[in-house]
Design an enzyme around this catalytic site. Structure first.
Site, short mmCIF file in Angstrom:
data_model
loop_
_atom_site.label_atom_id
_atom_site.label_comp_id
_atom_site.label_asym_id
_atom_site.label_seq_id
_atom_site.Cartn_x
_atom_site.Cartn_y
_atom_site.Cartn_z
N THR A 15 9.59 -18.41 -16.53
CA THR A 15 8.33 -18.50 -17.28
C THR A 15 7.41 -19.54 -16.67
O THR A 15 7.83 -20.42 -15.92
CB THR A 15 8.59 -18.83 -18.76
OG1 THR A 15 9.22 -20.10 -18.87
CG2 THR A 15 9.47 -17.77 -19.41
N ASP A 16 6.13 -19.42 -17.02
CA ASP A 16 5.14 -20.35 -16.50
C ASP A 16 4.71 -21.33 -17.60
O ASP A 16 5.30 -21.36 -18.67
CB ASP A 16 3.95 -19.60 -15.91
CG ASP A 16 3.21 -18.74 -16.94
OD1 ASP A 16 3.40 -18.94 -18.16
OD2 ASP A 16 2.44 -17.87 -16.52
N GLN A 17 3.67 -22.09 -17.33
CA GLN A 17 3.20 -23.10 -18.26
C GLN A 17 2.72 -22.50 -19.58
O GLN A 17 2.74 -23.15 -20.61
CB GLN A 17 2.07 -23.90 -17.60
CG GLN A 17 1.72 -25.17 -18.32
CD GLN A 17 0.73 -26.01 -17.53
OE1 GLN A 17 0.08 -25.52 -16.62
NE2 GLN A 17 0.62 -27.27 -17.88
#
Length: 143
Positions: A15-17
């Site tokens: 996942t990203d930010q």
């Protein structure tokens, strides 16, 4: 036409930010789906590579529809969209656990000799693969 299915639990590292799966990770999941399809068809991609044949991506199309998040399950569906004895186009859908479309995609591949990177005829050099791919490629509705 065989449609292969592979479930993947979304890991935190994917996942990203924003807390959703980073877009490039979907391409990795397409490879996982393609490898599963090849296995389901009775072949082993690693054995093909050990025999000196590679299958590079020559085109990839990805359309993002709905984000997936950490802890969810992605369901990767993969099939042979088209095949002509030289080029293979795989089709993909990545679904949520609730069968909602998250990603639709396709990737085009050719087989090449490892030492020269020159294209080969699957029909001629991998006749077993050819027969199975012909039998399992997507059929036109009008046929």
């Amino acid at each position: 036409m065989l449609v292969s299915e592979k479930k993947i639990e979304v890991r935190y590292a994917e996942t990203d930010q924003m807390g959703i799966v980073y877009h490039a990770n979907y391409v990795i999941w397409l490879e996982i789906g393609r490898t599963q399809l090849i296995k389901d068809l009775g072949f082993n991609y690693a054995e093909m590579e050990a025999d000196g044949i590679l299958s590079p991506v020559i085109d990839i199309q990805v359309s993002y529809k709905k984000p997936l998040r950490y802890g969810e399950i992605a369901i990767v569906k993969t099939w042979i969209e088209s095949y002509d004895g030289l080029r293979v186009v795989y089709g993909y859908e990545i679904l949520t656990e609730n069968a909602e479309l998250a990603v639709s995609a396709s990737s085009a591949h050719v087989c090449v000799k490892k030492e020269s990177f020159r294209p080969i005829s699957i029909k001629r050099l991998l006749p077993d693969w050819h027969v199975v791919y012909e039998a399992n490629k997507k059929k036109d509705i009008e046929q």
